[in-house]
Design an enzyme around this catalytic site. Structure first.
Site, PDB file in Angstrom:
ATOM      1  N   GLU A  94       0.823  -1.213   0.000  1.00  0.00           N
ATOM      2  CA  GLU A  94       0.000   0.000   0.000  1.00  0.00           C
ATOM      3  C   GLU A  94       0.858   1.265   0.000  1.00  0.00           C
ATOM      4  O   GLU A  94       1.285   1.735   1.056  1.00  0.00           O
ATOM      5  CB  GLU A  94      -0.936   0.004   1.230  1.00  0.00           C
TER       6      GLU A  94
ATOM      7  N   LYS B 169      -2.457  -1.901  -3.209  1.00  0.00           N
ATOM      8  CA  LYS B 169      -3.520  -1.061  -2.627  1.00  0.00           C
ATOM      9  C   LYS B 169      -3.144   0.403  -2.823  1.00  0.00           C
ATOM     10  O   LYS B 169      -2.465   0.999  -1.975  1.00  0.00           O
ATOM     11  CB  LYS B 169      -3.700  -1.409  -1.138  1.00  0.00           C
TER      12      LYS B 169
HETATM   13  P1  13P Z   1      -9.497   4.227   4.152  1.00  0.00           P
HETATM   14  O1  13P Z   1     -10.297   3.467   3.113  1.00  0.00           O
HETATM   15  O2  13P Z   1     -10.334   4.788   5.257  1.00  0.00           O
HETATM   16  O3  13P Z   1      -8.551   5.204   3.520  1.00  0.00           O
HETATM   17  O4  13P Z   1      -8.593   3.146   4.890  1.00  0.00           O
HETATM   18  C1  13P Z   1      -7.966   2.198   4.140  1.00  0.00           C
HETATM   19  C2  13P Z   1      -6.707   1.809   4.771  1.00  0.00           C
HETATM   20  O5  13P Z   1      -6.506   0.660   5.074  1.00  0.00           O
HETATM   21  C3  13P Z   1      -5.694   2.828   4.996  1.00  0.00           C
HETATM   22  O6  13P Z   1      -4.475   2.224   5.299  1.00  0.00           O
END
Ligand code: 13P
Length: 336
Positions: free
Chosen positions: A175, A217
């Site tokens: 991510e 992500k």
């Molecule tokens: P949000 O969808 O609230 O941005 O959170 C996703 C997430 O896992 C952030 O690390």
């Protein structure tokens, strides 16, 4: 098909996505404070257990990301939280980074930590039932940021994390989140996001990661939240698909977006259009925290004994996100 590829596909196929319920205790306390609920381990479990035992888990949710506290908790029925999630057909996952800290020599930027002792922690999480993990690198956008130093050091950490996770038989969610804070244009978001993602994959490849067993992500391509030049949902979707087509290697099975502060409806609408315009082989789904839980949390905070009503609210949101993950969402279905 490798075992890791099978796990990844199981989480993100057939209109399923990920429920990101991995808020740290600090973040969850902020969310609960906002709806006037005291943040205790019991209350945090009660809300999450309400979501995890909802009907939509079977049809719409392929994986749930947990926080360390939650993966160790026992639900009211006596089952562990990972067992409750597995019993719905979804896969339990776990956030394994220990948070973003100030990056030395670029003090306005962050580096995500958590590599020390990670191999041992992963073994414990695997035994508890986790089959995928998450690590979030966070980058701000401005004229000078993200800096070369932040891009390189976070990519390196994401790659070392991914290698350890795959070694332990789990799928890493990679991510890299470029924040929407600021007045930058969508074009700037596009070029900086593309660069960050490309650099992450350079490091993943250098560290010999099996890309068929990775889920990316990313953020969607949006103008900054202070920008006067917002773009349409259609443009968001086209720029987002373009960014991913140009910067993600084809072996990667899929992409699960974060919502990043978008409203529930914005995040759903954008995902729907992304799928309607998806001219890649990647599965494109959701890994939402706030955009899946906000309304349910509000409902639950009014009366935490009223499990049914909270679940109805959550089921609707999960169903809408699942339709969006298939490009089948519409305003009419939203308001039914
Ligand atoms: P949000 O969808 O609230 O941005 O959170 C996703 C997430 O896992 C952030 O690390």
């Amino acid at each position: 098909m490798t075992e890791l590829n099978k796990i990844a596909l199981q989480i993100i196929s057939n209109g399923k996505g990920i429920l990101a319920a991995d808020e740290s205790n600090g973040t969850m306390t902020k969310r609960l404070d906002a709806v006037n609920v005291t943040s205790t381990p019991e209350n945090r479990l009660l809300f999450r257990e309400t979501l995890f035992s909802s009907e939509s888990m079977r049809e719409c949710i392929g994986g749930v990301i947990l926080f360390d506290e939650t993966i160790n908790q026992i639900t009211s029925s006596g089952k562990s939280v990972p067992d409750l999630i597995s019993s719905t057909g979804a896969t339990p996952g776990i956030k394994v980074d220990t948070g973003a800290k100030i990056l030395a020599n670029s003090s306005e930027e962050k580096i995500t930590e958590g590599l020390d002792g990670l191999r041992e922690r992963l073994k414990t999480y695997y035994k508890l039932g986790a089959r995928f993990t998450k690590w979030r690198g966070v980058y701000s956008i401005s004229n000078k940021y993200p800096s070369e130093l932040a891009i390189y050091s976070n990519a390196h950490a994401l790659a070392r994390y991914s290698a350890l996770v795959q070694e332990c038989g789990m799928v890493p969610i990679v991510e890299p989140e470029l924040l929407m804070d600021g007045d930058h244009s969508a074009e700037v978001c596009l070029s900086k996001t593309s660069e960050v993602i490309k650099r992450c994959f350079e490091q993943l490849i250098f560290h010999k990661i099996d890309l068929t067993g990775v889920i990316l992500k990313p953020n969607m391509i949006l103008a900054g939240n202070q920008s006067k030049n917002k773009i349409s949902n259609e443009e968001v979707s086209k720029k987002t698909v373009q960014c991913l087509r140009d910067s993600v290697p084809n072996e990667v099975p899929g992409i699960a977006f974060l919502s990043g502060g978008q409203s529930e409806i914005e995040a759903t609408k954008n995902l729907d259009l992304i799928n309607k315009n998806n001219n890649t082989e990647f599965k494109m789904t959701f890994s939402y925290g706030r955009a899946l839980q906000q309304s349910a949390l509000k409902k639950w905070s009014k009366n935490n004994k009223d499990i049914k009503d909270t679940q109805i609210t959550f089921n609707h949101r999960a169903k809408m996100c699942s339709l969006a993950a298939q490009g089948k969402w519409s305003n009419e279905l939203e308001s039914k």
